[in-house]
Write a protein that holds these residues in place. Structure first.
Motif, PDB file in Angstrom:
ATOM      1  N   ALA A 261       0.839  -1.210   0.000  1.00 46.41           N
ATOM      2  CA  ALA A 261       0.000   0.000   0.000  1.00 46.41           C
ATOM      3  C   ALA A 261       0.873   1.259   0.000  1.00 46.41           C
ATOM      4  CB  ALA A 261      -0.916  -0.014   1.223  1.00 46.41           C
ATOM      5  N   TRP A 314       2.641   5.531   8.409  1.00 51.45           N
ATOM      6  CA  TRP A 314       1.368   4.840   8.193  1.00 51.45           C
ATOM      7  C   TRP A 314       0.271   5.376   9.112  1.00 51.45           C
ATOM      8  CZ3 TRP A 314       3.818  -0.751   7.490  1.00 51.45           C
ATOM      9  CH2 TRP A 314       4.632  -0.696   6.339  1.00 51.45           C
ATOM     10  N   HIS A 317      -0.861   8.346   7.325  1.00 52.74           N
ATOM     11  CA  HIS A 317      -1.778   8.053   6.208  1.00 52.74           C
ATOM     12  C   HIS A 317      -3.213   7.847   6.718  1.00 52.74           C
ATOM     13  CE1 HIS A 317       1.533   7.892   3.604  1.00 52.74           C
ATOM     14  NE2 HIS A 317       1.824   6.611   3.648  1.00 52.74           N
ATOM     15  N   TRP A 323      -5.171   6.405   3.783  1.00 55.04           N
ATOM     16  CA  TRP A 323      -5.464   4.998   4.081  1.00 55.04           C
ATOM     17  C   TRP A 323      -6.741   4.956   4.910  1.00 55.04           C
ATOM     18  CZ3 TRP A 323      -0.604   1.844   6.058  1.00 55.04           C
ATOM     19  CH2 TRP A 323       0.322   1.723   5.006  1.00 55.04           C
TER      20      TRP A 323
END
Ligand code: F6P
Ligand code: MG
Length: 436
Positions: A261, A314, A317, A323
């Motif tokens: 991803a 992350w 995100h 995400w």
């Protein structure tokens, strides 16, 4: 796939006969080992709950081993009615003389899903330990045991990100293929196949990619590249390319999916990722929201700077909405995906908005293909039986006796040389369905 009992010696039969009781025994053992924790948290009530959950699981194991009728779910939960309707549907498929659906005489996919749903029922019937994830320990262990590979992967990713803008088309494509293969082989780390024994990625997977290439039986990576690089080239400034990843296992496999991803965003092949996980503990190692958040937190607090950088990025995100983690009860129902538009129209409509959907793992493959004993050469598109919400790709190592889209003779050749090729997780596919 048919029912486990009809083909003694088949993988389905062995699953219900041996692997499933083993998983239940391990689950019971886990509850035993957490007894003092339950007591510390909830006092006597915790102990009573532990006893209750154990007795419900023992009963379940006995029902399974003695091939009793499959009984309706009793505890009210969001999906109880849908499950019980499905059970009635299974009943309707039988002749009167067959009696009730039973463990060894019902479709394997249904029986296996039902077992995990009953495990969940045993837990939710046992408050105050009703939020206990019986498989959590195993999932976490898998992550810790894979540290070497996790470090290697995160280092590779962060180094790559520094120069990603300078890569030419061909270099970027090669990197994409590498990351895809890592995600494929990450799917070997499923804990249900081993009856809940650990399978972790102890060595650095990056060094094995070349050696593993011959085991990719269907390789549509080029089609994935064409699709995404085309989106990238033609995308207008503010517009979105969304890739959805239907996750499978937590632990090492989840890291490989998060790396994929991140690569998609960093390379601008996509601008947004939707992840789908499970609402309840499922097939031992499948990812729940709790696992997803837990793993990102673990990364963030790692002593290794590249690993912790991944954790920080992350989390960011997620905060910025690039995400998005989503779950839906459909993923833990026994239905195959061709029924999604009727059973979960909202989910189907959501998937239709994706530019590409990755389906990770074996169970998703079984649900994509309806778990039927198709001819090996039947086209993947046909085996999807009308399920085409968006271009999609299965990334799966083979652990069940269903495989489609092979070349004429390919399956027969494998059967002759390696009778268990369908179920060991040694082989893998990137199988795409979408525009040519
Ligand atoms: O086929 C064996 C099996 O354990 C099935 O129970 C299940 O379909 C699958 O493997 C789980 O694997 P995965 O995590 O890849 O979906
Ligand atoms: Mg799984």
């Amino acid at each position: 796939m048919g029912d486990p009992g009809s083909i003694p010696g088949s993988f389905a039969y062995l699953t219900v006969k041996d692997r499933s009781p083993q998983i239940l025994t391990k689950a019971i053992d886990t509850l035993h080992r957490h007894k003092s924790e339950f007591f510390e948290k909830h006092g006597e009530k915790g102990l009573e709950a532990e006893k209750k959950a154990i007795s419900l699981l023992s009963k379940l194991r006995n029902e399974l081993q003695t091939d009793k009728p499959i009984v309706p779910l009793v505890e009210k939960f969001v999906d109880t009615d849908i499950w019980n309707q499905y059970l009635e549907y299974q009943q309707s498929l039988l002749n009167e003389s067959d009696g009730k659906p039973r463990w060894f005489l019902s479709p394997w996919l249904f029986v296996e899903c039902y077992m995990y749903r009953r495990i969940h029922e045993a837990i939710i019937q046992s408050p105050p330990i009703d939020d206990f994830d019986i498989f959590k320990e195993l999932k976490d262990q898998n992550f810790f045991e894979s540290q070497e590979s996790v470090i290697a992967l995160c280092t590779h990713l962060q180094e790559l990100r520094k120069t990603i803008e300078d890569l030419d088309e061909n270099q970027l494509k090669n990197e994409f293929f590498k990351i895809l293969q890592i995600s494929l082989w990450g799917n070997k780390c499923d804990l249900s196949l081993s009856g809940g024994e650990h399978i972790s990625q102890k060595t650095n997977i990056m060094n094995s990619l070349e050696d593993l290439k011959p085991f990719i039986l269907v390789n549509d990576m080029d089609r994935l590249w064409s699709l995404l690089s085309n989106y990238k080239k033609t995308r207008e400034k503010e517009s979105v390319t969304r890739v959805d990843i239907v996750l499978d296992n937590s632990g090492f496999e989840l890291i490989t999916d998060l790396v994929l991803a991140e690569f998609l965003l960093s390379s601008k092949l996509a601008t947004k990722i939707h992840f789908y996980g499970k609402t309840i503990p499922w097939f031992v190692s499948d990812t729940t929201l709790h696992d997803f958040n837990w793993i990102i937190k673990q990364l963030k607090h790692s002593n290794n700077k590249w690993v912790s950088q991944c954790g920080v990025d992350w989390e960011d995100h997620i905060k910025t909405g690039r995400w998005v983690y989503l779950d839906h009860i459909f993923w833990t129902l026994p239905h195959d995906f061709s029924t999604m538009s009727q059973v979960a129209p909202d989910l189907h409509a959501a998937l239709q908005k994706a530019h590409l959907i990755f389906f990770k793992g074996d169970l998703n493959y079984r649900k994509l293909t309806g778990d039927r004993r198709w001819e090996f050469t039947i086209p993947f598109h046909e085996a999807l039986s009308g399920f085409h919400p968006a271009p999609l790709c299965s990334i799966r190592t083979l652990k069940a006796e269903v495989q489609v889209g092979l070349q004429p003779g390919q399956g027969e050749q494998l059967t002759a040389s390696e009778p268990n090729w369908l179920t060991t997780g040694k082989y893998g596919v990137f199988q795409f369905d979408g525009p040519l």
